[in-house]
Design a protein around this motif. Structure first.
Motif, short mmCIF file in Angstrom:
data_model
loop_
_atom_site.label_atom_id
_atom_site.label_comp_id
_atom_site.label_asym_id
_atom_site.label_seq_id
_atom_site.Cartn_x
_atom_site.Cartn_y
_atom_site.Cartn_z
N THR A 132 -32.24 -69.56 3.91
CA THR A 132 -32.55 -68.21 3.42
C THR A 132 -31.53 -67.18 3.92
N LYS A 133 -30.59 -67.59 4.77
CA LYS A 133 -29.54 -66.69 5.25
C LYS A 133 -28.22 -67.15 4.66
N ILE A 134 -27.49 -66.23 4.04
CA ILE A 134 -26.22 -66.61 3.42
C ILE A 134 -25.02 -66.00 4.15
N ILE A 135 -25.27 -65.34 5.28
CA ILE A 135 -24.15 -64.85 6.10
C ILE A 135 -23.31 -66.05 6.54
N PRO A 136 -21.99 -65.98 6.41
CA PRO A 136 -21.17 -64.83 6.05
C PRO A 136 -20.70 -64.85 4.60
N PHE A 137 -21.46 -65.48 3.71
CA PHE A 137 -20.98 -65.70 2.34
C PHE A 137 -21.69 -64.79 1.33
N SER A 138 -21.86 -63.53 1.72
CA SER A 138 -22.61 -62.57 0.91
C SER A 138 -22.01 -62.38 -0.48
N MET A 139 -20.72 -62.11 -0.53
CA MET A 139 -20.09 -61.80 -1.81
C MET A 139 -19.84 -63.05 -2.65
N HIS A 140 -19.72 -64.19 -2.02
CA HIS A 140 -19.68 -65.43 -2.79
C HIS A 140 -20.97 -65.60 -3.58
N ASN A 141 -22.09 -65.27 -2.95
CA ASN A 141 -23.38 -65.34 -3.63
C ASN A 141 -23.44 -64.35 -4.78
N VAL A 142 -22.98 -63.13 -4.55
CA VAL A 142 -22.95 -62.12 -5.61
C VAL A 142 -22.12 -62.62 -6.79
N ASP A 143 -20.96 -63.17 -6.51
CA ASP A 143 -20.08 -63.65 -7.58
C ASP A 143 -20.74 -64.77 -8.39
N GLU A 144 -21.41 -65.69 -7.71
CA GLU A 144 -22.03 -66.83 -8.40
C GLU A 144 -23.20 -66.38 -9.26
N VAL A 145 -24.00 -65.45 -8.73
CA VAL A 145 -25.13 -64.92 -9.49
C VAL A 145 -24.63 -64.21 -10.74
N LEU A 146 -23.61 -63.38 -10.60
CA LEU A 146 -23.07 -62.64 -11.74
C LEU A 146 -22.34 -63.55 -12.72
N GLU A 147 -21.74 -64.61 -12.22
CA GLU A 147 -21.09 -65.59 -13.10
C GLU A 147 -22.12 -66.22 -14.04
N ASP A 148 -23.31 -66.51 -13.52
CA ASP A 148 -24.38 -67.06 -14.36
C ASP A 148 -24.75 -66.07 -15.47
N ILE A 149 -24.80 -64.79 -15.12
CA ILE A 149 -25.20 -63.76 -16.09
C ILE A 149 -24.09 -63.46 -17.08
N GLY A 150 -22.84 -63.68 -16.65
CA GLY A 150 -21.71 -63.34 -17.51
C GLY A 150 -21.30 -61.89 -17.39
#
Length: 508
Positions: free
Chosen positions: A431-449
């Motif tokens: 449940t903790k994604i530190i230190p990969f915060s922006m990698h998670n943002v990028d992957e989530v937005l990649e799914d959305i397009g």
């Protein structure tokens, strides 16, 4: 759809706001009397401040007041989230002082939610109760004798008034940010303050060398790229290949500065290893003034120590040391708990070690109609939660082209294995994604397009990431979903679900 959200912290509020704007009917439940989650007045320990600066902890379309300091207090963050709820009409969806005791599958992706007021049917359920909801408090041998003699043992989140420590002998168990925050606050009124630290952790100064704000190193895309991610792109390949020596030098030089700046060698508090190992423990910001209190003797740190036994008015450590103790505050972490979900659901949701099996930290592969938000704790938790809310809105609209269920399961398994390896298992049950915060943002937005402009992302490599740069994404997604809805062929209308449908308590 009628959607239930459990939790009124930053993640729950951001989800409610986005889903309201997408046209859904939302109800937000929280057992606390106010919004804020970890920032609620019911669990706000003395000395609580944010770890990230106010700009980086803001939601994209709602900046914090200019009057707030760089690191706002817990009270200020709660007020900010309250204002956010009012600004976007989320306050009208809130049911505070209302604990969810059961959430059960009702079929077709629907869920029943039970509170003291009865049971209601919802089309979908979002769990946003927070990964820091249940403090983990040790049960020491001799606790009964300690409390019978008037001693008190409590979690840090249950210690709300510093005056409760006045003129007392206090032990603070833990060495994370919350332990150091509360220890410093207590030391100003207590007879003595001893910190019992099982393990030394590397601490980042707010101002590295007293000059450079830590956000200019750690809260940039470059700072994140200093740690090895499972999918490396562009400059990351260089940093973890030919540039590995440069990468290690950048991180470990911060460690050397910290040792000198805080006088760690003089106080015998230098952690094992090097600063690059910080990801294997906890990436924590140093509490302003804590090491000064250690230097002047106001706070005493017992490194590599644990409490083995309590007695009337005292605690014994694992080296045989006995310390006087009237109050013991345990800042010893949290359990990630969803007690309102049925046991069979939890068996599908968790692996044998209790890790949450969530795709993109949001979606369980095998449980229809269930989403999670806030299970992506990071340096940018509000932004990560906000982007996850967009992902949920897109998924509800059928606008995501996701892998197959077996592929999702495999991706989740690989993510847990990667985090196990890189953090030595310190990822709060996935449940903790530190230190990969922006990698998670990028992957989530990649799914959305969707994403912000490449040149803005590039600027975040050397400047701190600014959540405000993402403020255009919510209206962009909402317009896309509305356009798709307008283009759909006409179909027979389905019966409307009553705004409040009461069921028998055992329904579902």
């Amino acid at each position: 759809m009628r959607i239930a959200i459990i939790g009124a912290g930053a993640a729950g509020l951001a989800t409610a706001k986005v889903l309201l704007q997408a046209g859904h009917h939302v109800t937000v439940f929280d057992k606390a009397p106010d919004v804020g989650g970890v920032w609620s007045r019911t669990r706000r320990y003395p000395g609580l401040t944010t770890q990230s600066p106010k700009t980086q902890y803001s939601l994209s379309d709602f900046p914090m007041p200019k009057s707030y300091p760089e690191w706002p207090t817990g009270e200020q963050i709660q007020s900010y989230l309250e204002a956010y709820a009012a600004e976007f009409a989320v306050d009208s969806t809130l049911r505070l002082n209302t604990e969810v005791t059961a959430a059960r599958v009702a079929g077709n992706g629907q869920w029943t939610v039970t509170t003291r007021d009865g049971t209601e049917l919802f089309d979908r359920l979002v769990v946003a109760n927070g990964v820091f909801c249940e403090p983990a408090v040790p049960q020491y041998p001799g606790l009964d004798k300690f409390t019978a003699a008037g001693g008190r043992l409590c979690a840090g989140t249950d210690f709300l008034d510093v005056e409760d420590a006045r003129d007392k002998y206090v032990l603070v168990v833990g060495y994370g940010k919350s332990a150091c925050d509360v220890a410093l606050a207590i030391s100003r009124v207590a007879a003595s303050t001893d910190v019992i630290a099982r393990q030394m952790l590397w601490k980042l100064p707010r101002k590295i060398g007293g000059v450079v704000n830590f956000k200019r190193l750690m809260l940039t895309r470059l700072g994140e790229a200093l740690f090895p991610y499972r999918r490396r792109r562009g400059f990351e390949k260089f940093l973890h290949g030919a540039g590995n020596r440069l990468r290690r030098g950048m991180l470990n030089s911060v460690g050397s500065v910290s040792v000198r700046q805080f006088g760690l060698r003089r106080h015998g508090l230098v952690p094992a290893g090097q600063m690059e190992d910080i990801v294997r423990g906890a990436i924590g910001l140093a509490t302003e003034g804590f090491f000064e209190a250690v230097a002047d003797g106001t706070v005493t740190v017992h490194r590599d120590r644990t409490i083995t036994r309590l007695s009337a008015g005292a605690a014994e450590l694992n080296d045989g040391t006995k310390l006087p103790a009237d109050l013991i505050v345990c800042a010893t972490g949290f359990r990630q708990d969803v007690p309102f979900l049925a046991e069979d659901v939890q068996q599908q949701l968790l692996d044998e070690r209790g890790n949450f099996l969530l795709y993109r930290q949001i979606l369980p592969a095998d449980i229809p109609g269930l989403y999670f938000n806030g299970y992506n704790s990071s340096f940018f938790s509000p932004l990560n939660a906000e982007m996850a809310a967009l992902w949920i809105a897109a998924h509800l609209a059928g606008a995501l082209d996701l892998p197959s269920v077996p592929e999702i399961r495999q991706a989740v398994t690989q993510q847990v294995a990667f985090m196990d390896a890189v953090t030595d298992g310190h990822h709060c049950h996935n449940t903790k994604i530190i230190p990969f915060s922006m990698h998670n943002v990028d992957e989530v937005l990649e799914d959305i397009g969707l994403n912000i402009k490449a040149r803005v992302r590039a600027s975040h490599w050397f400047n701190p990431v600014d959540p405000a740069a993402y403020r255009s994404l919510t209206p962009a997604l909402l317009e896309r979903l509305a356009s798709a809805q307008r283009l759909r062929p006409a179909v027979e209308p389905t019966p409307l679900v009553p705004e409040v449908e009461r069921l028998d308590a055992d329904a579902g």
